[in-house]
Scaffold this active site. Structure first.
Site, PDB file in Angstrom:
ATOM      1  N   ASP A   1      45.245   5.030  38.161  1.00  0.00           N
ATOM      2  CA  ASP A   1      46.451   5.868  38.325  1.00  0.00           C
ATOM      3  C   ASP A   1      46.688   6.743  37.103  1.00  0.00           C
ATOM      4  OD1 ASP A   1      47.177   3.622  36.831  1.00  0.00           O
ATOM      5  OD2 ASP A   1      48.334   2.746  38.472  1.00  0.00           O
TER       6      ASP A   1
ATOM      7  N   LYS B   1      41.053   0.039  39.692  1.00  0.00           N
ATOM      8  CA  LYS B   1      42.402  -0.536  39.751  1.00  0.00           C
ATOM      9  C   LYS B   1      42.234  -2.049  39.685  1.00  0.00           C
ATOM     10  CE  LYS B   1      46.885   0.032  40.647  1.00  0.00           C
ATOM     11  NZ  LYS B   1      47.815   0.807  39.819  1.00  0.00           N
TER      12      LYS B   1
ATOM     13  N   TYR C   1      34.956   2.420  52.936  1.00  0.00           N
ATOM     14  CA  TYR C   1      34.189   3.250  53.862  1.00  0.00           C
ATOM     15  C   TYR C   1      33.224   2.462  54.723  1.00  0.00           C
ATOM     16  CZ  TYR C   1      36.124   7.274  51.597  1.00  0.00           C
ATOM     17  OH  TYR C   1      37.005   8.200  51.121  1.00  0.00           O
TER      18      TYR C   1
ATOM     19  N   ASP D   1      36.221  10.006  46.164  1.00  0.00           N
ATOM     20  CA  ASP D   1      36.416  10.984  47.239  1.00  0.00           C
ATOM     21  C   ASP D   1      37.618  11.863  46.904  1.00  0.00           C
ATOM     22  OD1 ASP D   1      36.402  12.323  49.603  1.00  0.00           O
ATOM     23  OD2 ASP D   1      36.903  10.620  50.869  1.00  0.00           O
TER      24      ASP D   1
END
Ligand code: NAD
Length: 478
Positions: A205, A172, A125, A229
């Site tokens: 995931d 991740k 972002y 988000d």
């Protein structure tokens, strides 16, 4: 009396804001409202940020901001006011409690009670994006130690205050070893300071899949910006409706409170919208400013109203609901329930819920930083990496030489596979000929040489060791 900046926003914004303010004032909120105009009208008047300079001054002076959803006009050039506000005001923490109201609101997850704590300023972002070649664009993912420390500490302090048992971290870091790796590392460091709270880490995931399937396995979940988000909307939706959740955006100085949904323009002006999301934001605001008794009174009255089956159209279900009402009638029903407790849903107690007081970030001593190589990024329209390597080896000198070429991160030289698809964007790694450091002058010489040979260098990244540990990723397959 606390001064609060209020923006009524667009679409259903004004209706749900009026309902929210009416409820909290009836409950005894001691707030003085200063209203500002943000959103569609301001955008369409030619201000691409959706907010006037004077409004910023009011927000910064009052420090507490209650904001209804706004409409960002379609088409290029308009900046998201939400993202700008979070970043300008340093609102690093986004907190979204997602609790199901079974059996009163239909959900597949009757015992869900999860709080998503999302880092709110960093990650992809930062908005630092570049087109670098004909075929390749990039977006920089920035993760900082202060950013990680602040959000992870916030999550643990929040869990401690709320009597929650576990904080889970999603990243991740099996793929993004530097960026997500730092987030996970800081999580592990800070978790040690809270031995009474269970901690765990999931790869995002499978963690996301588990959260969507078995949300009751989670309590507080902390994660970097982009994952947060996406997953905070998933979490809110699976409680039964995104229309029920509010969010707090907390900074060291200022805070902003809102609903998580948008301005629902198709429902505007019809006395249909559910004000619950914004009301939840306002309840978090009341807790934040220390008016915890009022917050508790409003929350219990809201729970009682939900339990009474008095529902707006979005959650109304034949059989479970008793009465379908409009925004205004819903607000009146809550006001009539002020002072009452729910009997089946668990009543809340907010005695300890004031703003968290976190220690300021303390910068650590600088590490020993050694320059140990450089990645030159090259725009080259050829196909055969060995040909590019032949050209680039002409830049080798006594100090540095080409050691590897990757394309989209995959090693293609030396010993690449002819099957690997290549774009026109090549990362060419130069390392010292001997196992030694290099100097900035070595890089400058490489650039001068490349320029003389008309090699199109689009950017460089220096390779550093920090206290002897490589601060850069290897090529995939290296
Ligand atoms: P939305 O959240 O406005 O609407 C999604 C769906 O949920 C619609 O069917 C809507 O009718 C329903 N809905 C949402 N809130 C509701 C409520 N309180 N009561 C009843 N039904 C409700 O999302 P969208 O349609 O994607 O976006 C509409 C506009 O809102 C866009 O301009 C978008 O940019 C903006 N937006 C603003 C914010 C914000 O200001 N925080 C957040 C998201 C979207």
């Amino acid at each position: 009396m606390t001064k609060v900046t209020v923006a009524k926003g667009d679409g259903i914004g004004p209706e749900i804001m009026e309902a929210t303010l009416e409820i909290i004032l009836a409950a005894g909120a001691e707030i003085e409202i200063e209203e500002i105009e943000v959103g569609e009208k301001v955008y369409l008047a030619g201000n691409t940020s959706g907010i006037a300079r004077e409004s910023w001054d009011i927000i910064r002076k009052n420090k507490i901001f209650l904001k209804a959803p706004i409409t960002t006009p379609q088409g290029g050039g308009y900046k998201s006011l939400n993202v700008t506000t979070r970043k300008f005001l340093g609102l690093y923490s986004n907190v979204r409690p997602c609790r199901s109201l079974h059996p009163f609101v239909k959900t597949k997850h009757p015992v869900m009670d999860v709080v998503i704590v999302r880092e709110n300023e960093e990650d992809l972002y930062a908005g630092i994006e570049h087109q670098q070649t004909d075929e390749v664009v990039q977006c920089l993912k920035l993760i900082s130690r202060p950013g990680c420390e602040k959000i992870v500490r916030y999550a643990f302090e929040y869990a401690k205050q709320q009597g929650r048992k576990k904080v889970t971290c999603f990243t991740k870091d099996n793929i993004m070893k530097q960026t997500d790796g730092l987030f996970h590392k800081v999580f592990d460091e800070i978790a040690k300071e809270y031995p009474e709270i269970e901690n765990e880490h999931w790869i995002i995931d499978i963690g996301a899949a588990k959260m969507a399937d078995t949300p009751e396995a989670f309590d507080v979940i902390v994660m970097p910006n982009l994952y947060g988000d996406v997953l905070s909307d998933v979490a809110a939706q699976i409680t039964g409706s995104v229309g029920l959740a509010g969010s707090a955006n907390i900074g060291e100085e200022c805070s902003m409170f809102e609903a998580i949904h948008g301005s629902a323009p198709r429902r505007a002006g019809q006395n249909l919208a559910n004000p619950s999301g914004l009301l939840q934001g306002a309840i978090m605001m009341l807790n934040h400013i220390g008016q915890t008794a009022v917050a508790e009174k409003v929350q219990n009255a809201w729970l009682k109203t939900m339990e009474d089956g008095i529902h707006t159209y979005d959650i109304y279900k034949e059989g479970t609901s008793k009465q379908q009402v409009g925004t205004k009638e819903f607000a009146q029903a809550i006001i009539a329930n002020l002072g009452k407790q729910p009997s089946i849903l668990k009543a809340v107690s907010y005695a300890n819920n004031s703003a968290l007081n976190l220690p300021k970030y303390k910068r650590q001593a600088a590490a020993k930083k050694d320059l140990v190589g450089v990645d030159l990024f090259v725009h080259w329209a050829g196909n055969n990496p060995n040909e590019l390597a032949k050209i680039l080896h002409q830049l080798d000198n006594a100090n540095v030489s080409l050691s590897m070429i990757t394309n989209r991160g995959i090693k293609v030289y030396p010993d690449g596979f002819s099957e690997t698809f290549c774009t026109d964007h090549w990362r060419c790694r130069f390392k010292p000929s001997e196992n030694q450091g290099i100097s900035k002058n070595d890089i400058i010489e490489l650039l001068i040489g490349a320029n003389e040979m008309n090699i199109d260098i689009i950017k460089t990244e220096n390779l550093y060791n920090f206290d002897g540990i490589a601060g850069y990723s290897l090529g995939q397959g290296q």
